[in-house]
Write a protein that holds these residues in place. Structure first.
Motif, PDB file in Angstrom:
ATOM      1  N   ILE A 174     -38.697  -2.497 -19.078  1.00  0.00           N
ATOM      2  CA  ILE A 174     -38.065  -3.747 -18.864  1.00  0.00           C
ATOM      3  C   ILE A 174     -37.792  -3.641 -17.490  1.00  0.00           C
ATOM      4  O   ILE A 174     -36.938  -2.809 -17.136  1.00  0.00           O
ATOM      5  N   GLU A 175     -37.472  -5.050 -16.759  1.00  0.00           N
ATOM      6  CA  GLU A 175     -36.837  -5.172 -15.612  1.00  0.00           C
ATOM      7  C   GLU A 175     -35.380  -4.686 -15.719  1.00  0.00           C
ATOM      8  O   GLU A 175     -34.834  -5.273 -16.662  1.00  0.00           O
ATOM      9  N   GLN A 178     -32.639  -7.119 -16.876  1.00  0.00           N
ATOM     10  CA  GLN A 178     -32.754  -7.775 -18.174  1.00  0.00           C
ATOM     11  C   GLN A 178     -32.391  -6.900 -19.505  1.00  0.00           C
ATOM     12  O   GLN A 178     -32.268  -7.196 -20.337  1.00  0.00           O
ATOM     13  N   ARG A 181     -29.358  -7.619 -21.963  1.00  0.00           N
ATOM     14  CA  ARG A 181     -30.240  -8.865 -22.886  1.00  0.00           C
ATOM     15  C   ARG A 181     -31.024  -8.078 -23.906  1.00  0.00           C
ATOM     16  O   ARG A 181     -31.342  -8.802 -24.994  1.00  0.00           O
ATOM     17  N   SER A 182     -31.538  -7.074 -23.678  1.00  0.00           N
ATOM     18  CA  SER A 182     -32.573  -6.393 -24.593  1.00  0.00           C
ATOM     19  C   SER A 182     -32.093  -5.840 -25.775  1.00  0.00           C
ATOM     20  O   SER A 182     -32.621  -5.400 -26.608  1.00  0.00           O
ATOM     21  N   TYR A 195     -25.589  -3.224 -13.914  1.00  0.00           N
ATOM     22  CA  TYR A 195     -25.888  -4.063 -14.821  1.00  0.00           C
ATOM     23  C   TYR A 195     -24.855  -3.996 -15.980  1.00  0.00           C
ATOM     24  O   TYR A 195     -24.740  -5.074 -16.642  1.00  0.00           O
TER      25      TYR A 195
END
Length: 267
Positions: A174-175, A178, A181-182, A195
């Motif tokens: 995943i980027e 993000q 949020r995962s 992040y």
């Protein structure tokens, strides 16, 4: 006439150099912790006219630097920089090694790595260097085993290099922005320190597994172009970022989630 021309050219060069030094130093940085650290530099060194350009979304700070839209950036580690140089066909210059943000494994579904279920899904960064870094971390914590030789940062690996996967972990790329949020959709996620901090996580407290700072090859860098490497503004910013004042600021404000390189050298 020739001497006059040479003198004029030298004078113009001096004026251009003086003009550059007088201009604000534009530095692209992730909001947390990089822009926060730069804001502190502005406070302790007001003579250095810093213009902090906060990165957002998918903006590539190395493209900004290569195109001359900024004079430096502060967000990346050396393996990522080397990968970017290849991708962009550009050469950059490292002005300072500043801090380490240990990569961490986080979960909202389990309380320990031992509790990961069979077939668990783990989200990881999808860029080459941080994907490799995540897999090395999973090996270090005993979740998988790699058939690659060497150490993290020296050898790039992919899921194809996994030789032993007892829990049949599913790796989901995943980027990086993000990944926080995962967390509701996967059993665990491996998230870059910046992040994680932006998402309200405290790596030193919340991570189920965290990279060691000792001999960590992923120090975050102040990066500029070869042409600006000796610019007095860059030299001063590098000095500020590695100063005792900034080292203390990082220690006091990030509580082990961001580690000054000066501390790692004394481990």
């Amino acid at each position: 006439m020739i001497k006059k021309s040479v003198f004029t050219l030298a004078g113009m060069t001096l004026l251009i150099a003086q003009s550059l030094q007088a201009a604000p130093l534009r530095v692209a940085a992730d909001p947390v912790p990089h822009a926060e650290i730069l804001a502190y530099v502005k406070k302790i060194d007001p003579k250095l006219d810093l213009n902090i350009v906060e990165l957002s979304g998918s903006v590539n700070a190395n493209e900004l630097l290569a195109s001359g839209d900024v004079d430096a950036n502060y967000f990346q580690h050396l393996p990522y920089l080397k990968d970017q140089e290849k991708a962009l066909g550009k050469t950059f210059a490292v002005a300072a090694n500043v801090h380490i943000e240990p990569l961490g494994i986080y979960s909202r579904k389990v309380k320990s790595l031992d509790a990961l279920p069979q077939g668990a899904s783990i989200a990881v960064p999808n860029n080459t260097t941080n994907l490799s870094r995540a897999l090395w971390l999973l090996q270090d914590k005993g979740v998988i085993r790699l058939k690659a030789q060497g150490a993290a940062g020296s050898t790039l690996v992919t899921p194809k290099n996994i030789s032993d996967n007892p829990k049949q972990i599913k790796i989901i790329e995943i980027e990086s922005p993000q990944l926080p949020r995962s967390l509701d959709d996967v059993d665990a996620a491996i998230i870059n320190g910046n992040y994680a901090l932006e998402a309200g996580l405290t790596p030193a407290k919340d991570a189920l597994g965290l990279e060691s700072a000792e001999h960590n090859p992923y120090a975050n860098l102040l990066v500029t172009t070869p042409e600006l490497a000796k610019d007095p503004r860059i030299v001063q910013l590098a000095k500020d970022l590695t100063s005792p004042q900034v080292t203390d600021f990082i220690r006091k404000n990030y509580h082990g989630s961001v580690i000054p390189v000066a501390d790692e050298k004394h481990d």
